[in-house]
Design a protein around this motif. Sequence first.
Motif, PDB file in Angstrom:
ATOM      1  N   ALA A  44      34.475  46.053  40.539  1.00 60.16           N
ATOM      2  CA  ALA A  44      35.221  47.178  41.099  1.00 60.16           C
ATOM      3  C   ALA A  44      34.751  47.484  42.518  1.00 60.16           C
ATOM      4  CB  ALA A  44      35.071  48.407  40.207  1.00 60.16           C
ATOM      5  N   ARG A  45      33.464  47.374  42.745  1.00 58.18           N
ATOM      6  CA  ARG A  45      32.893  47.667  44.059  1.00 58.18           C
ATOM      7  C   ARG A  45      33.178  46.549  45.068  1.00 58.18           C
ATOM      8  NH1 ARG A  45      28.353  48.570  42.101  1.00 58.18           N
ATOM      9  NH2 ARG A  45      27.331  46.591  42.481  1.00 58.18           N
ATOM     10  N   GLU A  46      33.017  45.292  44.661  1.00 60.07           N
ATOM     11  CA  GLU A  46      33.117  44.163  45.582  1.00 60.07           C
ATOM     12  C   GLU A  46      34.509  43.549  45.664  1.00 60.07           C
ATOM     13  OE1 GLU A  46      30.185  41.375  44.155  1.00 60.07           O
ATOM     14  OE2 GLU A  46      28.529  42.515  45.030  1.00 60.07           O
ATOM     15  N   GLY A  47      35.248  43.608  44.569  1.00 57.05           N
ATOM     16  CA  GLY A  47      36.535  42.947  44.480  1.00 57.05           C
ATOM     17  C   GLY A  47      36.476  41.765  43.517  1.00 57.05           C
ATOM     18  N   GLU A  48      37.602  41.085  43.379  1.00 56.69           N
ATOM     19  CA  GLU A  48      37.717  39.975  42.431  1.00 56.69           C
ATOM     20  C   GLU A  48      38.415  38.798  43.094  1.00 56.69           C
ATOM     21  OE1 GLU A  48      39.895  41.378  39.038  1.00 56.69           O
ATOM     22  OE2 GLU A  48      38.315  42.787  38.471  1.00 56.69           O
ATOM     23  N   ILE A  49      38.247  37.639  42.486  1.00 59.23           N
ATOM     24  CA  ILE A  49      38.973  36.444  42.890  1.00 59.23           C
ATOM     25  C   ILE A  49      40.216  36.367  42.009  1.00 59.23           C
ATOM     26  CG2 ILE A  49      38.944  33.923  42.981  1.00 59.23           C
ATOM     27  CD1 ILE A  49      35.867  34.128  43.323  1.00 59.23           C
ATOM     28  N   PRO A  50      41.395  36.368  42.606  1.00 53.13           N
ATOM     29  CA  PRO A  50      42.615  36.265  41.790  1.00 53.13           C
ATOM     30  C   PRO A  50      42.561  35.011  40.911  1.00 53.13           C
ATOM     31  CG  PRO A  50      43.162  36.772  44.061  1.00 53.13           C
ATOM     32  CD  PRO A  50      41.693  36.447  44.038  1.00 53.13           C
ATOM     33  N   ASP A  51      43.008  35.143  39.700  1.00 50.55           N
ATOM     34  CA  ASP A  51      43.092  34.059  38.722  1.00 50.55           C
ATOM     35  C   ASP A  51      41.741  33.591  38.166  1.00 50.55           C
ATOM     36  OD1 ASP A  51      45.899  34.042  38.883  1.00 50.55           O
ATOM     37  OD2 ASP A  51      45.805  32.725  40.629  1.00 50.55           O
ATOM     38  N   ALA A  52      40.637  34.181  38.585  1.00 49.54           N
ATOM     39  CA  ALA A  52      39.352  33.846  37.960  1.00 49.54           C
ATOM     40  C   ALA A  52      39.317  34.481  36.571  1.00 49.54           C
ATOM     41  CB  ALA A  52      38.186  34.360  38.800  1.00 49.54           C
ATOM     42  N   SER A 127      41.232  45.920  41.959  1.00 48.38           N
ATOM     43  CA  SER A 127      42.161  46.222  40.888  1.00 48.38           C
ATOM     44  C   SER A 127      43.177  47.314  41.260  1.00 48.38           C
ATOM     45  CB  SER A 127      41.427  46.583  39.602  1.00 48.38           C
ATOM     46  OG  SER A 127      40.549  47.665  39.834  1.00 48.38           O
ATOM     47  N   ASP A 128      42.800  48.196  42.159  1.00 51.57           N
ATOM     48  CA  ASP A 128      43.697  49.276  42.546  1.00 51.57           C
ATOM     49  C   ASP A 128      44.506  48.963  43.811  1.00 51.57           C
ATOM     50  OD1 ASP A 128      41.491  49.328  44.204  1.00 51.57           O
ATOM     51  OD2 ASP A 128      41.462  51.515  44.367  1.00 51.57           O
ATOM     52  N   GLN A 129      44.243  47.798  44.449  1.00 47.52           N
ATOM     53  CA  GLN A 129      44.904  47.536  45.722  1.00 47.52           C
ATOM     54  C   GLN A 129      45.624  46.194  45.809  1.00 47.52           C
ATOM     55  OE1 GLN A 129      41.660  47.964  48.461  1.00 47.52           O
ATOM     56  NE2 GLN A 129      41.809  50.174  48.473  1.00 47.52           N
ATOM     57  N   GLY A 130      45.525  45.346  44.844  1.00 44.18           N
ATOM     58  CA  GLY A 130      46.199  44.046  44.906  1.00 44.18           C
ATOM     59  C   GLY A 130      45.463  43.052  45.791  1.00 44.18           C
ATOM     60  N   LEU A 131      46.154  42.017  46.227  1.00 42.34           N
ATOM     61  CA  LEU A 131      45.552  40.927  47.019  1.00 42.34           C
ATOM     62  C   LEU A 131      45.163  41.399  48.403  1.00 42.34           C
ATOM     63  CD1 LEU A 131      47.758  37.848  46.217  1.00 42.34           C
ATOM     64  CD2 LEU A 131      45.448  38.283  45.443  1.00 42.34           C
TER      65      LEU A 131
END
Length: 132
Positions: A44-52, A127-131
């Motif tokens: 949540a703090r750093e972000g995510e890799i889409p599709d991981a 998660s709250d902002q998209g790509l």
Amino acid sequence: MVSAVDVLVERAREGVHRPGPQEARQAAGRGALLVDIRPAAQRAREGEIPDALIIERNVLEWRLDPTGSHRIPEATGSELEVIVVCSEGYASSLAAASLRQLGLHRATDLDGGFVAWAAAGLPTRHSDQGLR
């Protein structure tokens, strides 16, 4: 003085190719599993890799053991290419070594972790902002 955990990480990396962000992205495009083991708060703090795939560290072996009853559908066999992702590439080295001990001999981790992925300008999302 080198700490015991530093020695453990060094041993986990011996003889293992650790792809950088661009190579990991290409591998994922060929069907490798990118597996993010960071806790929810860190993602949540750093972000995510889409599709991981999100598989937190505490259940990683159970979800990826191709012989286990708690495996995910993607855990198809020992030839599965898995690239483990943590924040900076330390915990993921230990996790990948554990997966190799399970028989997933192609398990490795992302050199530099999520931080390197984001620094390379590859897609991320919150998660709250998209790509991004």
